[in-house]
Motif scaffolding. Sequence first.
Motif, PDB file in Angstrom:
ATOM      1  N   ILE A   1       1.668   0.509  10.329  1.00 50.85           N
ATOM      2  CA  ILE A   1       2.427  -0.487   9.542  1.00 50.85           C
ATOM      3  C   ILE A   1       3.933   0.070   8.999  1.00 50.85           C
ATOM      4  N   ILE A   2       4.153   1.371   8.676  1.00 49.07           N
ATOM      5  CA  ILE A   2       5.128   1.959   8.367  1.00 49.07           C
ATOM      6  C   ILE A   2       6.068   1.884   9.738  1.00 49.07           C
ATOM      7  N   TYR A   3       5.488   2.475  10.597  1.00 48.60           N
ATOM      8  CA  TYR A   3       6.122   2.158  11.986  1.00 48.60           C
ATOM      9  C   TYR A   3       6.810   0.867  12.264  1.00 48.60           C
ATOM     10  N   ASP A   4       5.908   0.089  12.320  1.00 48.40           N
ATOM     11  CA  ASP A   4       6.151  -1.374  12.553  1.00 48.40           C
ATOM     12  C   ASP A   4       7.334  -2.013  11.699  1.00 48.40           C
ATOM     13  N   ALA A   5       7.390  -1.600  10.458  1.00 46.94           N
ATOM     14  CA  ALA A   5       8.346  -2.163   9.542  1.00 46.94           C
ATOM     15  C   ALA A   5       9.602  -1.355   9.724  1.00 46.94           C
ATOM     16  N   THR A   6       9.852  -0.158  10.266  1.00 51.56           N
ATOM     17  CA  THR A   6      10.980   0.481  10.194  1.00 51.56           C
ATOM     18  C   THR A   6      11.718   0.376  11.721  1.00 51.56           C
ATOM     19  N   HIS A   7      10.729  -0.189  12.677  1.00 57.25           N
ATOM     20  CA  HIS A   7      11.126  -0.508  13.612  1.00 57.25           C
ATOM     21  C   HIS A   7      11.329  -1.850  14.280  1.00 57.25           C
TER      22      HIS A   7
ATOM     23  N   ALA B   1       1.186   9.669  10.263  1.00 56.20           N
ATOM     24  CA  ALA B   1      -0.249   9.802   9.898  1.00 56.20           C
ATOM     25  C   ALA B   1      -0.643  11.365   9.358  1.00 56.20           C
ATOM     26  N   ALA B   2       0.293  12.401   9.795  1.00 56.52           N
ATOM     27  CA  ALA B   2      -0.060  13.677   9.630  1.00 56.52           C
ATOM     28  C   ALA B   2       0.647  14.049   7.836  1.00 56.52           C
ATOM     29  N   VAL B   3       1.246  13.112   7.230  1.00 55.01           N
ATOM     30  CA  VAL B   3       1.664  13.111   6.139  1.00 55.01           C
ATOM     31  C   VAL B   3       0.593  13.064   5.018  1.00 55.01           C
ATOM     32  N   PRO B   4       0.171  13.995   4.062  1.00 59.00           N
ATOM     33  CA  PRO B   4      -0.917  13.704   3.284  1.00 59.00           C
ATOM     34  C   PRO B   4      -0.868  12.228   2.636  1.00 59.00           C
ATOM     35  N   GLY B   5      -2.272  11.583   2.555  1.00 60.15           N
ATOM     36  CA  GLY B   5      -2.083  10.126   1.846  1.00 60.15           C
ATOM     37  C   GLY B   5      -1.915   9.080   2.606  1.00 60.15           C
ATOM     38  N   ILE B   6      -1.224   9.364   3.870  1.00 62.64           N
ATOM     39  CA  ILE B   6      -0.867   8.302   5.051  1.00 62.64           C
ATOM     40  C   ILE B   6      -1.883   8.028   6.237  1.00 62.64           C
ATOM     41  N   SER B   7      -2.831   7.076   5.990  1.00 62.65           N
ATOM     42  CA  SER B   7      -3.707   7.008   7.176  1.00 62.65           C
ATOM     43  C   SER B   7      -3.153   6.517   8.317  1.00 62.65           C
TER      44      SER B   7
ATOM     45  N   GLY C   1       0.832  -1.084  -0.139  1.00 63.41           N
ATOM     46  CA  GLY C   1      -0.084  -0.188  -0.016  1.00 63.41           C
ATOM     47  C   GLY C   1       0.801   1.136  -0.028  1.00 63.41           C
ATOM     48  N   LEU C   2       2.142   1.065   0.053  1.00 64.91           N
ATOM     49  CA  LEU C   2       2.959   2.528   0.019  1.00 64.91           C
ATOM     50  C   LEU C   2       3.876   2.437  -1.292  1.00 64.91           C
ATOM     51  N   GLY C   3       3.003   2.993  -2.356  1.00 60.87           N
ATOM     52  CA  GLY C   3       3.735   2.967  -3.615  1.00 60.87           C
ATOM     53  C   GLY C   3       4.722   4.070  -3.717  1.00 60.87           C
ATOM     54  N   PRO C   4       5.339   4.053  -4.869  1.00 60.74           N
ATOM     55  CA  PRO C   4       6.586   5.109  -5.189  1.00 60.74           C
ATOM     56  C   PRO C   4       6.009   6.518  -4.868  1.00 60.74           C
TER      57      PRO C   4
END
Length: 618
Positions: free
Chosen positions: A605-611, A593-599, A565-568
């Motif tokens: 999911i992003i946080y878990d993947a990077t930590h 989540a404050a970034v436009p387009g990031i729910s 779900g995180l495209g280019p």
Amino acid sequence: MTGEQDNTAGFDAKAFLRTVTTRPGVYRMLDERGTVIYVGKAANLRNRLASYFRGDPGSTKTRIMVSHIADVQVTVTHTEAEALLLEHTLIKEHRPRYNVLLRDDKSYPYIYLSTQDHYPRLAFHRGSTRGPGKYFGPYPSPTAVRSTLYLMQKVFRVRQCTDSYFSNRSRPCLQYQIGRCTAPCVGYISEEEYARDVEHARLFLEGRETQVLDSLVQRMEEASAQLDFETAAQYRDRIQAIRRVRERQHVSGEGGDLDVVACRTQAAQSCVTVFFVRNGHNLGNKTFFPRTPDDAAEEDVLYAFLTQFYLEHDVPSEILLSHAVDDADVLAEVLRERAGHRVTLSSRLRGERRRWMDLARSNAADALGSRLASRAGMAARLDSLSSVLGLDTPPGRMECFDISHTRGEATVASCVVFGPEGALRREYRRFNIEGIEPGDDYAAMRQAVQRRYSRLQREDRPLPDVVFIDGGKGQLGQAREVLDELGIGAEELLPVGIAKGPERKPGMETLYIGDTLNERHLAEDTPGLHLIQQIRDEAHRFAISGHRGARAKSRNRSVLEDIPGLGPKRRAQLLKHFGGLQGVRKAGVEDLAAVPGISTKLARIIYDATHGSGSGAP
């Protein structure tokens, strides 16, 4: 238009010539299988074609070609110039056996100056020259471009970094520290001063060094008058560097663009050397070895080169030729239409131009001599190899496999191909090995050999005469099993294992030959062994370069690329928002989540993947 097929050659030339037109056009000669064996053009098709069939057609090559003609097809054109362009297209498409063929698919590199940028940069460029900015070249090789860019860094200190690197600097980079950039990225030079350096670089690349030198001399004298001797010394060094380069590159009496083209033939081989002169600078030379019929004349080879090379590449204002060529006026007209400026073809040369042509002829002769000597040496090595391997005739095609990895990571297999002319680099192949235990060289070799020869069989392509396996009995055994499964016997494809000697010392190799594993140790001075070593070393080099690329690619892959779900576009927006991957790692779920387009869900999911999947969000 085709002819009747009544005579022994399968072609009724008399009937054909009675019907062929006298207008300009292109003709295609076909053999009995319908293969185009020659393409030519003519101002008068009937007269030109009649010369092949009436009386003695001339050279041995032409007589042999005519004996294979089963059909002739013609295409009428409005003008001879139009015929020349069509001839070029058809030669490129059919690559006929009896035409001179130039193998040159490369685009040539340029130096690019991004004049549209606020702080322009100099860069290596290959490809279209239609975009904004200034393009200087073409240069005969990437090495020539890089050496010139290196000089430009030392003398003019114009930036060469990418725009993204330039716009994200907060302090000067190493180029500033070693005196090869003035750090415009952080404002260490005024816009006016930087623009002056860019202008000097542009004038230099355009061949107007005198203007640059006059300006630098004036600034040196001004700095000296103000007792700023350090700055004056810098200008002095730049002036001396420019003068040294000018002495090395400058072509006496020339200020424009020209190419010097010389052709030499010997022993059924041809060589064409081209010197590129742009804005009065000698940018270097490049050598070509066109495929030619056995008795092709030098002027015919030169003409074929001109039509094929300059209809694909940039055309200078003047081309100096080692031989006068037929239809030079027509060719000049076609090149003028293509280039958009006047083009002159000159073969009657005097003075400095004659000296340049003598240099080009000498280079062509030396290059051809080296190639012929290399081929003679290759023939001796092949004869020796056939004796070593017990072959009746020297092998016409050889392949070699090698495996490369680092503790099982990013395993890559290479397959290099050699023929009587040496390495056939266009036919090299690499295989990314997957689905095996890391570090299992036997399984890797088995997979590579199976993929290679099963594909050759599927595509009905010829097998090599010999396949070398870099390794001992184990690796060779895997290859032999695959060949057996594919129904390829040793009489069809001879497998040979190359086991390294003690301490991997060259000359101490053990060869295992064929299904019987006949073991051979060769003397260090055996020409056949030298060829085996060359082929093996090339396979090793090709495997290592592929492995390093695969390993670098896997290690440089961002963890963000594996998140569903995180495209280019979202990835780029995320990295831009936080200034890079490190910033993303430091951000919490709410920040993400404050970034436009990031729910919120995607942020988790992003946080878990990077930590790490077991981490909890702050």
